[in-house]
Write a protein that holds these residues in place. Structure first.
Motif, PDB file in Angstrom:
ATOM      1  N   UNK A   3       0.866  -1.179   0.000  1.00  0.00           N
ATOM      2  CA  UNK A   3       0.000   0.000   0.000  1.00  0.00           C
ATOM      3  C   UNK A   3       0.902   1.228   0.000  1.00  0.00           C
ATOM      4  N   UNK A   4       0.320   2.412   0.052  1.00  0.00           N
ATOM      5  CA  UNK A   4       1.085   3.618  -0.229  1.00  0.00           C
ATOM      6  C   UNK A   4       1.710   4.317   0.955  1.00  0.00           C
ATOM      7  N   UNK A   5       1.682   3.733   2.162  1.00  0.00           N
ATOM      8  CA  UNK A   5       2.290   4.404   3.311  1.00  0.00           C
ATOM      9  C   UNK A   5       3.792   4.543   3.123  1.00  0.00           C
ATOM     10  N   UNK A   6       4.323   5.670   3.600  1.00  0.00           N
ATOM     11  CA  UNK A   6       5.726   5.994   3.390  1.00  0.00           C
ATOM     12  C   UNK A   6       6.659   4.966   4.027  1.00  0.00           C
ATOM     13  N   UNK A   7       6.262   4.380   5.160  1.00  0.00           N
ATOM     14  CA  UNK A   7       7.140   3.421   5.833  1.00  0.00           C
ATOM     15  C   UNK A   7       7.164   2.062   5.148  1.00  0.00           C
ATOM     16  N   UNK A   8       6.421   1.947   4.030  1.00  0.00           N
ATOM     17  CA  UNK A   8       6.439   0.711   3.243  1.00  0.00           C
ATOM     18  C   UNK A   8       7.013   0.919   1.844  1.00  0.00           C
ATOM     19  N   UNK A   9       6.880   2.101   1.298  1.00  0.00           N
ATOM     20  CA  UNK A   9       7.307   2.285  -0.101  1.00  0.00           C
ATOM     21  C   UNK A   9       8.349   3.388  -0.277  1.00  0.00           C
ATOM     22  N   UNK A  10       8.663   4.127   0.788  1.00  0.00           N
ATOM     23  CA  UNK A  10       9.591   5.255   0.652  1.00  0.00           C
ATOM     24  C   UNK A  10      10.964   4.849   0.161  1.00  0.00           C
ATOM     25  N   UNK A  11      11.451   3.677   0.616  1.00  0.00           N
ATOM     26  CA  UNK A  11      12.788   3.236   0.224  1.00  0.00           C
ATOM     27  C   UNK A  11      12.896   2.775  -1.214  1.00  0.00           C
ATOM     28  N   UNK A  12      11.741   2.658  -1.897  1.00  0.00           N
ATOM     29  CA  UNK A  12      11.760   2.169  -3.280  1.00  0.00           C
ATOM     30  C   UNK A  12      12.469   3.140  -4.222  1.00  0.00           C
ATOM     31  N   UNK A  13      12.480   4.421  -3.871  1.00  0.00           N
ATOM     32  CA  UNK A  13      13.100   5.419  -4.750  1.00  0.00           C
ATOM     33  C   UNK A  13      14.589   5.145  -4.955  1.00  0.00           C
TER      34      UNK A  13
END
Length: 793
Positions: A597-607
């Motif tokens: 899902x889109x929460x920062x603590x799950x997808x932020x490191x993808x950048x």
């Protein structure tokens, strides 16, 4: 040759003393002595006895040195007690935004500033100072090595690595002679003005750096030249530093033998031009080298280069020829006697290993391609020897070695070393007379850097295969080292016929292939629940066939209102945790990314992951993306990565016996927020694992209604929040083990006591990343096993 054997024996003795119990050391040395007695040849017996005694002496010296540097403050650090200390600053002060870092050599301590207690010996402490005002930052920049300091420190013990093969801060500080760390605010520190000799050289270095800034107007070029000329590496443009690391060029920016040779040659030339006799010029140049090494910061490579250069100049004064290996060995022994901990410093290792490789390998490697002109042979030999010797160090410490670095070093390093570096020094010296005199060398070196860096940045974006290397096994390191040791010996014995060369090249290629660990995976599924603080990131490796990345953690960064507070390289989970782990596993392609899902603590490191890895496809929950998730998905779409979603009951298989099932959400689901998290079940070799993202009560109820069967392992939803892990879900799943991905001392109070009680009541084995570090689950046809960071379960 005797001193050379003594230096190698010293290394062995230090390593045995550091890692083995003294009883085992005695046993090993006793075996060596036994071999010496049984040796048939008298000369061989003498060599073995000498090497054994040298190792014994070195090992004993290390044990005494280590005992002398034992910490008296470690107990206070374990209890995290605040004390006052006084002593002197023992390093350059590194300020990054609103944090200043330095080492303090403490001599006294007290609780109340009234009765000071003298330490039996001075103790080194790694200190972190918090700055709250810009004026404090300006003042911290004036602190110098050698200045007196009094500070109120909150002591603690340094943290060990939280993820497999990650940077181990505690181990790093151990070999810096540091056992405790201290934190203080600026208001609790008093720095005196007594700078001593170190402070003056640091000030001269700062003055020279400011002169470089005035000469080279472009900030990125000025920062680069500061590192190249003066060893001030913390101002290199971050993109340039990363590019150099990716392409294997970082060694160019380290002060090395080339710098010493160039500086001493230029100085000698100037002295002889003004009429000084050669003998006097040699002595004067040797004295200059001492100042030069102090000026550029006393790094291991600078000290090694300066000492070897000084010995070379002294031998010319005495009119004697010295053996390069003996000079190398003598310098090694002196430096290790001064501080045996240096043996564990990566800069020390690379400097001495590569130098020895050049001394030994270059002469005979030039004999291989005899039909090629000598200067080309020399260039090829130097590049090849440096790359071959540095290879195991780079993959052990950094898990990086670009296959393009062979060619890049062959082309770029000579230009940087033989053209840009001299031009930089000429500009620096000429600028002291008048800035106009430096204009041409500044212009030429700047244009050359732009001309070189432009294609290098393009090359960095290429996804060159075999750039990430798995952490090497000890047996491979032994085989590779043995190969490099035996190779020149066999060459001297006459084994350099064409077929011998072919055999050697074949063996080297074989070792190179073995470094990729092609047979290590087998029939296993390895699931690593990384410690990314308060967030989720899970890496699933299915044999050597497929890699899944389920979420990537993330750092909740707050906007910086004042420019002086900005960090040069802010901490970011994707860059600082996930990327190093993937490199250490040798992963270069991620077959499927799951963004729950889109929460920062799950997808932020993808950048940090998208630009560096080839990605097969991405699974998302089908909800219209917003914010950071939308940016990442657009970036993936520009690279042609398919964005997919699923529906309940959809299955796919990667290998026989390994199957995935999409459980939630459905394409027509009205779920949103955490309850829209992607839920997947992995079944492998008869065991099942459920990945739940951040689903809460409503999402869990929907999953149960789909008809859930029992699972062996549950990835606990929402970091163990009381809004998840309902009794209804747990009764349906009956997990034998659960994994909670949660940050230590997080502000949310995760995991909930209520949830932990439910797991206890069910008899589930609980793993927590805040307590266990990274948790690894290995599934094989024989069953499942667990590993936690630092221990096996």
């Amino acid at each position: 040759m005797t001193i050379y054997r003594a230096s190698l024996s010293m290394i062995v003795g230090l390593l045995l003393s550091a890692y083995l119990h003294p009883v085992w050391i005695l046993a090993a040395l006793g075996m060596a002595a036994g071999f010496a007695v049984l040796a048939f040849r008298t000369s061989l017996r003498k060599h073995l006895v000498f090497c054994t005694l040298s190792a014994v002496v070195a090992g004993s010296y290390f044990l005494v040195y280590d005992a002398f540097h034992a910490s008296e403050l470690k107990g206070y650090g374990r209890e995290e007690i605040s004390i006052w200390v006084r002593g002197s600053i023992d390093s350059a002060v590194q300020r990054d935004g609103d944090i200043a870092r330095l080492y303090v050599e403490a001599s006294d301590w007290t609780h109340d500033m009234k009765q000071w207690v003298s330490l039996r010996h001075s103790e080194r402490i790694a200190v972190r100072v918090r700055l709250s005002k810009e004026e404090q930052a300006v003042q911290a920049d004036t602190w110098k090595r050698g200045s007196t300091i009094t500070a109120n420190l909150q002591l603690s013990l340094p943290a060990s690595a939280r993820n497999p093969h990650a940077f181990d801060y505690a181990q790093y500080l151990r070999w810096q002679g540091v056992h405790v760390t201290g934190e203080a605010s600026y208001s609790e520190i008093k720095v005196g003005g007594e700078r001593g000799l170190w402070g003056y050289f640091q000030q001269w270095q700062k003055d020279a750096a400011e002169r470089v800034e005035r000469l080279f107007e472009a900030p990125e070029v000025a920062g680069y030249m500061k590192s190249l000329l003066l060893g001030v590496g913390d101002e290199v443009d971050l993109e340039t530093a990363n590019m150099y690391a990716d392409l294997g060029l970082s060694h160019v920016l380290a002060i090395s033998g080339l710098h010493v040779t160039l500086v001493s040659s230029m100085f000698m030339w100037c002295l002889e031009r003004v009429g000084m006799r050669r003998r006097s010029a040699l002595v004067t140049t040797a004295c200059l080298l001492v100042g030069y090494v102090l000026l550029v910061g006393l790094s291991a490579s600078a000290v090694r280069s300066g000492m070897m250069g000084g010995v070379g100049l002294a031998s010319q004064v005495a009119g004697k020829k010295v053996d390069g290996k003996d000079v190398w060995a003598g310098v090694l022994i002196v430096m290790l006697l001064t501080d045996p901990y240096q043996l564990w410093h990566i800069g020390f290792q690379l400097s001495f290993a590569v130098t020895l490789g050049l001394i030994i390998l270059v002469p005979f490697s030039q004999d291989v391609l005899v039909r090629i002109p000598l200067w080309i042979r020399t260039l090829l030999a130097v590049t090849l020897a440096a790359q071959v010797v540095s290879f195991p160090f780079l993959i052990y410490h950094f898990h990086q070695f670009s296959m393009a670095s062979w060619l890049v070093n062959l082309v770029v390093t000579p230009i940087l070393s033989l053209v840009v570096l001299p031009l930089g020094y000429i500009a620096l010296v000429a600028g002291m007379i008048h800035p106009f005199l430096a204009s041409w060398p500044v212009l030429l070196s700047t244009e050359l850097l732009h001309w070189l860096h432009e294609p290098l940045f393009v090359m960095q974006k290429w996804r060159i295969p075999f750039s990430h290397w798995p952490h090497p096994s000890w047996w491979w390191l032994v085989l590779y080292t043995g190969f490099l040791i035996v190779l020149p010996i066999l060459w001297k014995l006459g084994y350099h016929r064409q077929r011998d060369v072919i055999v050697c090249i074949t063996l080297f290629i074989g070792l190179f292939v073995l470094a990729r660990q092609p047979f290590s995976a087998g029939d296993e599924v390895r699931i690593t629940f990384l410690d990314v603080g308060q967030g989720d990131s899970i890496v699933v490796e299915i044999s050597d066939q497929k890699v899944y990345l389920i979420d990537a953690g993330g750092t909740l960064g707050l906007p910086v209102r004042e420019s002086w507070r900005e960090k040069r390289d802010p901490y970011e989970v994707g860059k600082d945790v996930l990327l190093p782990f993937l490199r250490a596993r040798g992963i270069e392609k991620i077959d499927r990314v799951v963004m729950t899902h889109g929460d920062m603590d799950h997808i932020g490191g993808m950048a940090a992951i998208v630009p560096r890895f080839s990605i097969g496809s991405v699974l998302v929950n089908g909800i219209t993306p917003e914010g950071k998730q939308r940016e990442i998905l657009h970036q993936l779409q520009r690279e042609g990565v398919p964005i997919l979603t699923g529906s309940p009951g959809q299955t796919w298989s990667d290998l026989p016996g390994v199957e995935w099932t999409w459980l939630w959400p459905g394409q027509t689901s009205e779920a949103s927020g955490n309850d829209a998290s992607v839920v997947l079940r992995l079944t492998a070799y008869g065991k099942s694992v459920l990945f739940t993202g951040d689903i809460e009560h409503e999402g869990e109820r929907a999953v149960v209604q789909l008809g859930m069967s029992e699972v062996d392992v549950l990835k606990v939803a929402h970091h163990g929040s009381s809004s998840s892990s309902t009794e209804e879900l747990l009764a349906s799943l009956g997990p034998k083990a659960v994994v909670i991905s949660v940050g230590a001392n997080n502000r949310y109070g995760h995991p909930s006591r209520e949830v932990l009680q439910r797991f206890k009541k069910m008899g589930s084995q609980v793993f927590r990343t805040d307590m266990n570090g990274a948790v690894t689950l290995i599934l094989t046809p024989d069953g499942m096993s667990w590993k936690t960071q630092g221990s096996n379960t």
